[in-house]
Design a protein around this motif. Structure first.
Motif, PDB file in Angstrom:
ATOM      1  N   GLU A   1      33.456  40.964  49.034  1.00 47.39           N
ATOM      2  CA  GLU A   1      33.150  39.805  49.843  1.00 47.39           C
ATOM      3  C   GLU A   1      32.479  40.300  51.120  1.00 47.39           C
ATOM      4  N   ILE A   2      31.578  39.620  51.723  1.00 43.13           N
ATOM      5  CA  ILE A   2      31.222  38.246  51.478  1.00 43.13           C
ATOM      6  C   ILE A   2      29.833  38.168  50.854  1.00 43.13           C
TER       7      ILE A   2
ATOM      8  N   GLU B   1      32.820  30.500  54.118  1.00 46.57           N
ATOM      9  CA  GLU B   1      33.196  31.697  53.401  1.00 46.57           C
ATOM     10  C   GLU B   1      34.717  31.718  53.310  1.00 46.57           C
ATOM     11  N   ILE B   2      35.335  32.221  52.286  1.00 44.05           N
ATOM     12  CA  ILE B   2      34.761  33.026  51.243  1.00 44.05           C
ATOM     13  C   ILE B   2      34.765  32.249  49.942  1.00 44.05           C
TER      14      ILE B   2
END
Lengths: 192, 192
Positions: A58-59, B58-59
């Motif tokens: 991530e991200i 996010e995420i």
């Protein structure tokens, strides 16, 4: 990949210090059509590896990893940087320096979704020093999985990541390969 | 959406305290084929709103937001929780409580990618208390953009988010609506 390279030339901004800003189509705003084309291209290049899973961090790795996994028809796992409360206590965790954050970050994967014997294709947005991808390699290896290939949207050759990862002996594919950045100029290796 | 509901019944785990674990297909490992179907379904439900941008946080919102944006053929912006060095100093920033993190988090969007007059479709993984989505609404409003619709993969009606967001007067669509969880049982509102 011409389409990605053209987009970098049109919208990418070199901020100095090796930092390329591609926030208008990859890192903050995402062009889903371009990401889908990139995923299709990764799937084409890696189709013969028999990957059973795509692994990313991530991200910013999520978008290209998701579209690649979609075209390969396999699940994608994104390593977390913070352990959510839904994750078991026993996890795979590694530390990796973050170039853009200026500090060390954790990469965490649950053993529930990365198993021994799996064939892992690692996909990320950037291949620079290779530090994040090496972290993902360590997580895969900790799980007893085999890394079968590595793909990045954008490679910066002058940060040496490809050399660092060459010991793995797996195909490394980048869809745009930048050899130098200087002022307003971005130089590409042709044929990526 | 039957496909998502069936998957929740098969793999979702109620951990107590209102927390549903869907880490095997949404929040850590992602099923890209399912996400693509969810994006297609959101695009179908919201196709007449004239959305010019999909906005998420996010995420975990990234995957469904990306596939929705792909089928609507508009860009997606994901609000960041930390300001990256590529972002300008002047940003839209709001604070929102995170249920799963047990603390307040920042949501940050660059004015470069959210402009006055844009028609924003908000997509996220969960609609629970509505706090994260309210944060995204505030960011859109700060930019002078109009929120035209809200979509969530999974709604938990007992946390009241739909009511909290109703003042906006925009369509709110959830692909699986959970009315209660108890032990091993997950109860759905039919017809979602």
């Amino acid at each position: 990949m011409r389409e990605l390279q053209d987009r970098i030339l049109k919208e990418g901004k070199y901020l100095g210090g090796g930092i390329l800003k591609v926030d208008s189509f990859i890192n903050h705003q995402v062009d889903p059509v371009l990401m889908n084309h990139c995923g299709l291209e990764f799937a084409r290049r890696f189709k013969d590896l028999g990957a059973t899973k795509v692994l990313t961090a991530e991200i910013s790795g999520i978008a290209p990893a998701l579209t690649t996994a979609l075209h390969l028809q396999v699940p994608v796992v994104y390593a977390r940087k913070q352990k959510p409360i839904t994750m078991p206590d026993q996890v795979y965790l590694t530390l990796t320096p973050s170039h853009t954050k200026g500090r060390t970050v954790e990469l965490i994967v649950s053993p529930e979704y990365l198993a021994g014997g799996e064939k892992v294709l690692i996909i990320d947005d950037f291949l620079a020093t290779g530090a994040t991808i090496q972290g993902l390699v360590r997580l895969a290896q900790a799980a007893g999985a085999n890394v079968v290939g590595i793909g990045a949207l954008i490679e910066k050759t002058f940060e040496g990541g490809r050399g660092v990862l060459s010991y793995l002996g797996v195909p490394i594919e980048s869809l745009a390969i930048i050899t130098a950045m200087e002022g307003d100029q971005i130089y590409f290796q042709e044929g990526a």
